[in-house]
Design a protein around this motif. Sequence first.
Motif, PDB file in Angstrom:
ATOM      1  N   TYR A 529       0.837  -1.209   0.000  1.00 43.87           N
ATOM      2  CA  TYR A 529       0.000   0.000   0.000  1.00 43.87           C
ATOM      3  C   TYR A 529       0.868   1.253   0.000  1.00 43.87           C
ATOM      4  N   VAL A 530       1.887   1.272   0.841  1.00 49.45           N
ATOM      5  CA  VAL A 530       2.777   2.438   0.913  1.00 49.45           C
ATOM      6  C   VAL A 530       3.519   2.633  -0.410  1.00 49.45           C
ATOM      7  N   VAL A 531       3.991   1.519  -1.001  1.00 52.43           N
ATOM      8  CA  VAL A 531       4.722   1.610  -2.280  1.00 52.43           C
ATOM      9  C   VAL A 531       3.813   2.150  -3.383  1.00 52.43           C
ATOM     10  N   VAL A 532       2.590   1.633  -3.463  1.00 58.61           N
ATOM     11  CA  VAL A 532       1.639   2.094  -4.489  1.00 58.61           C
ATOM     12  C   VAL A 532       1.334   3.578  -4.313  1.00 58.61           C
ATOM     13  N   GLN A 533       1.114   4.001  -3.065  1.00 57.64           N
ATOM     14  CA  GLN A 533       0.792   5.404  -2.815  1.00 57.64           C
ATOM     15  C   GLN A 533       1.981   6.323  -3.067  1.00 57.64           C
ATOM     16  N   ALA A 534       3.191   5.815  -2.841  1.00 55.17           N
ATOM     17  CA  ALA A 534       4.389   6.655  -2.986  1.00 55.17           C
ATOM     18  C   ALA A 534       4.835   6.809  -4.430  1.00 55.17           C
TER      19      ALA A 534
END
Length: 619
Positions: A529-534
């Motif tokens: 989730y963090v990677v996709v959002q970043a």
Amino acid sequence: MSTTKESGVEARPKWDNKIQYLLSCIGFAVGLGNVWRFPYLCQIYGGGAFLIPYLIALVFQGLPLLYLEMAIGQKLRKGSIGVWNTISPLLGGVGIASMIVSFLVCLFYNTLMAWVLWYFFHSFQDPLPWSQCPLNINHTAYNEECEKSTSVNYFWYRETLDITPDININGSLRWWMVVCLASAWSVIYVCFIKGINSMGKAVYVTATFPYLVLTIFLIRAITLPGATDGLAYLFTPEWSTLLNPRVWLDAATQIFFSLSVAFGGLIAFSSYSEERNNCERDAVLVGIINSATSLYASIPIFSILGFKANNAFNTCMEKNILELTNTFEIADQSITIENYDDWLKYFNETSPHALAEVPITECNLQTFLDQSVSGTGLAFIVFTEAVIEMPGSQVWAILFFIMLFTLGLSSMFGNLEGVLTPISDLNLIPKWMPQQVFTAIICIISFSVALIFTMGSGNYWVEVFNSYVGSVPLLIVALFEILGVIYVHGMKTFSEDICYMTGKKPNIYWKACWMVISPLMLLVVLIAYVVVQAQTHPVYPAWNPDYENFPQPEQKPYPDWVFAIIILLSVLPVVSIPLVALCRLICGRMRNSSRSADLNPYSNDGFQIEAQEQRTEWA
């Protein structure tokens, strides 16, 4: 509600009966997301194919977390902060994080309720106010902004929100929204006026009424023209979508947020349950009912979407038929939707040049079905547009918005309980202050802060809170919860606790999920989730009448100062986890060092005190 004192535990209120407890948990878990988020994910991710990753996430992530929270709350009989302080003082920040998230969610969630109230009040008008465009100031023509978009869009963006074209432009408070927000918080307060006692009575209505309305809608929706097209779209699987990693990520996050774990509300609810209660059966029941509700709600929703798509397709075809009839001077009703393709083929063979000059629009039913929306777009735009075409539209609008309000109300019970119970368990409420007064103070504070959502830019801020408050913080809280119970409290101790409460120890499935599968899944979902959002700078859809492609929303990047607030909202709730652990470690070491400093080998003060105590005792 009565009080209980079991196993030497301090007297604590408890539910009047098991039904009341289960309805509260079901009402908290089943919320607006079941109606307007799950159908959207099914729509964009291959219909029935999405159910595969969804059910896998339910079995290996959702149910184990749900069971863990209900079991630990029932055993320790405390709110979120009290539970984690009991397990380990170093984990006290986990409960604080849950409480902060619940408070922030309360702020924007009740704004959704205010919007629902606004539409509910207007649903009694005949005709419905969003069914036609208003006149301009001079009363010489229809409003230009409304004509460029639709009457439904205009009522939502201009009459309801009076939205600004940019998040940088706040605008003033919209008084009608302030009144609706105050009304929503007043309803919440009335339901909580006697704490969990009055809330337990209200849940009989708020948790059951949505199912009655959904059933009524189901019966009506499947009889609408085009309903079968919508249902076929829902249940026809596209297996290729399972190769998309984003499908699995969204399925995992949907089941996680749908069950309302990590908010602290379920821990609070279960702490009022009987100490000896089969919490395993309760967790499985609540989880299955929640997921079944999502699927059940999708049937009338997709039937209505099919009805709307069918109407749009027929309107498109009728315009083309009118153009062909006028151009080639054919008798009326000669061309129909059924023989349209044959006539088009005939004109293409006999008069290709004349046909090329006819302004024909490509009409494809699949294209109209593919127009996916979720959240407020589904409730306040798509459904309100579809209900206009339904006979007795006022009745259906009233029922729909009552259903949304009761769904949101029962979810708000859990969110607010996740704030009130931890504060109460910490004895932060002065003894002279009645519970009703304290609840009123929390509601007034929440209402005052939520006024930012009633400004012209309020809808943009609701999207910010909705997207970032309940995402990363909840995943982190849930990860610490499962690690804290299984590896700090201990799997052996937890199994014995469950055996004491249910009469049997957890089986291998629960142990495997708690010890390995669920933590790994949570960690993978969190990182993904963090990677996709970043990967991209976040953007938001702005309603700008001056935009060249209006009425399409203008995609704008968030300004840097808003982006900073987004990061703050994602980090602030969970900062308490390391801070509390660090503070207690430091304080513990300082106490140990001070004790060591007090020890003097040349001092006999301790002996003198002990001798004095013995002489006193002998005397």
